[in-house]
Design an enzyme around this catalytic site. Structure first.
Site, PDB file in Angstrom:
ATOM      1  CB  SER A 297      -0.952  -0.048   1.204  1.00  0.00           C
ATOM      2  OG  SER A 297      -1.865   1.010   1.188  1.00  0.00           O
ATOM      3  CG  ASP A 308       7.476   4.536 -11.527  1.00  0.00           C
ATOM      4  OD1 ASP A 308       8.173   3.519 -11.361  1.00  0.00           O
ATOM      5  OD2 ASP A 308       6.265   4.488 -11.829  1.00  0.00           O
ATOM      6  CE  LYS A 322      -4.747  -1.955   0.619  1.00  0.00           C
ATOM      7  NZ  LYS A 322      -4.892  -0.563   0.137  1.00  0.00           N
TER       8      LYS A 322
END
Length: 531
Positions: A297, A308, A322
């Site tokens: 999460s 990223d 998740k």
């Protein structure tokens, strides 16, 4: 623990990550039996008929709870019902504090014993000490009664500013004392520790993302920055998540202005993007994020934002997977539901939510599948259902659909030891053993410094033998672990010394003992040394 209890080689998955967004009120609609257009009327009518017409008395509240759970089970593993008796504890954990007296305790021989007092908490201010036995809270007897934990809590918690008179027995001077403690706000730490591993590398361990997490993290970040940390390790292993916005705030400390951190998309296609602001106290130094199969999460939001944006290195093993956002909605009776209301995506546009098409049990037991497939030991064994590739701004390939795949894979390994023994040594069983050892003669450590303690006790033969006997007395011998003790002697001694250090000197010292032998930490330091 019971005989024949099954031990897994490492800590099991957290079965449900915490919800990430607090929500609005949700109530069942008022019944309107004359309308056949609303399918919810069937449920309301059935409950009403059972309540008024069924032949025997029935607790319809429990039936409703079952119905709610069954309905949510058809949606996804993270849309969950939280009963009234569980909600308060979860809310306190995520709020980051509670009102109480501020102690960590252990029921030793049916007596409430203080392991340690929380720094600057009500008990410390009143003069309560580690090792004290609490006999009475006001006139309520707390020893010799085998009281359940919730009953103990009810005697120690109370309204802000209220007083409780504790009758304690202090073994070190063989005295019974009465001490009045004024209840106050007690923090529940979500950042375990921040410390310098060496002159250049800092380390911060986050155990969950609660309301106070960013403030706790930022305090440690500034401390390490002032100590000239050039590389920062953020340890998110076994962190099941929490509030999305706290992960975002932490990511903002590392990303330059207007870098995308995360975006969410709901069923109507609405996209909400969150970008880095002008703040950022560590935008230049090197960042390493540690994850494992229990990182979920909000942990994955932070790791994904760093990965990223090509901002740092993700190290460890594939995260939980998740990518669903929950809103908590109150039913008005003390219970609540956490309902999935959106999906989140990392900056490159990938969803890391793993499949739950085979049901909740299969979803939550995926740890076993990873273990059996060999994924915990080899990166080549990683199987992701959705292998859609994405590219970072610098051209690095990252993957969607099944967790964050680390840049540097570190297999599950334990230096000088067996995984089952390592798991045992991280359970409360070890803390209970150490408390009982200290309780025999706490005075002998009164003027011993941490350095002197470690020099003498890091590989203590005496503590090893005592722990082995303690293990046998508590009926663990038939689990197959006892025969591994001698082969894992160094590992056992190290964890015992770390627990002694924690109870005597504080949690920072626990990590000072453990981290030098941690496989992921050693890999970070290895890379640093080759520059």
């Amino acid at each position: 623990m019971k005989k024949n209890q099954k031990y897994f080689p490492i800590i099991l998955f957290a079965t449900l990550a915490f919800g990430v967004v607090l929500g609005t009120m949700l109530n069942f609609p008022v019944a309107n039996f004359s309308s056949n257009k609303n399918p919810t009327n069937k449920l309301n009518k059935l409950i009403s008929l059972i309540d008024t017409e069924y032949v025997d008395d029935v607790n319809t509240d429990s039936i409703v709870d079952l119905a709610v759970n069954d309905i949510l089970a058809q949606l996804d593993p993270h849309s969950v019902y939280i009963p009234q008796e569980e909600l308060e504890g979860i809310t306190q954990s995520m709020k980051g504090d509670f009102v109480g007296i501020g102690i960590n305790f252990y029921m030793h021989k049916d007596t409430l014993s203080v392991i340690n007092v929380i720094e600057n908490g009500p008990s410390e201010k009143a003069g309560i000490m580690s090792g004290d036995k609490i006999l009475f809270a006001n006139k309520n007897k707390l020893f010799g009664r085998k009281l359940p934990t919730d009953s103990l809590f009810s005697n120690l918690k109370g309204e802000m500013g209220s007083k409780v008179e504790l009758t304690i027995f202090r073994k070190i001077n063989n005295k019974k004392l009465k001490i009045s403690v004024t209840r106050d706000v007690v923090p529940i730490k979500s950042v375990d520790v921040g410390l310098m591993i060496n002159k250049k590398v800092g380390y911060i361990k986050i155990n969950r993302f609660a309301e106070t997490t960013y403030d706790e993290f930022h305090k440690e970040l500034l401390k390490l920055k002032n100590q000239k940390a050039q590389t920062l390790i953020i340890d998110l292993r076994d962190n099941g998540g929490g509030y999305l916005e706290k992960a975002v705030e932490i990511a903002d400390e590392f990303l330059s202005t207007n870098k995308l951190i995360v975006f969410t998309k709901n069923r109507k296609g609405r996209v909400d993007k969150t970008f880095a602001t002008t703040k950022g106290d560590f935008e230049k130094g090197k960042v390493v994020v540690l994850i494992n199969e229990n990182s979920a999460s909000a942990s994955e939001i932070l790791a994904g934002a760093i990965q990223d944006n090509d901002r740092g290195i993700i190290m460890g093993r594939r995260s939980f997977g998740k990518g669903l956002v929950q809103r908590e909605m109150d039913f008005g009776d003390g219970s609540a539901v956490r309902l999935t209301i959106a999906r989140y995506y990392t900056p490159t546009g990938r969803s890391i939510q793993k499949s739950y098409k085979n049901g909740g049990d299969d979803y939550n037991n995926e740890f076993e599948h990873r273990f059996e497939s060999g994924e915990l030991y080899s990166k080549d064994s990683i199987k992701i259902a959705d292998t859609i590739q994405f590219k970072t701004p610098k051209g690095k390939i990252v993957y969607g659909g099944g967790g964050i795949v680390p840049d540097v894979f570190i297999p599950l390994q334990v230096e000088h030891g067996d995984e089952g023994i390592a798991y045992l040594m991280q359970t409360p069983f070890v803390g209970n053993f150490v408390f009982e050892q200290l309780d025999k003669n706490r005075q002998q450590y009164k003027d011993v410094s941490y350095q002197d303690f470690i020099a003498k006790s890091l590989n203590s033969e005496e503590h090893f033998k005592a722990f082995k006997n303690y293990f046998i007395r508590n009926e663990f011998g038939d689990l197959g672990l006892l025969e591994k003790f001698n082969q894992n002697k160094l590992l056992i001694q190290r964890y015992i010394a770390a627990e002694f250090a924690q109870q005597l000197y504080g949690s920072t010292y626990y990590y000072q003992v453990i981290l030098p032998y941690d496989a992921m930490i050693k890999e970070v330091l290895k890379e640093e040394s080759t520059k």
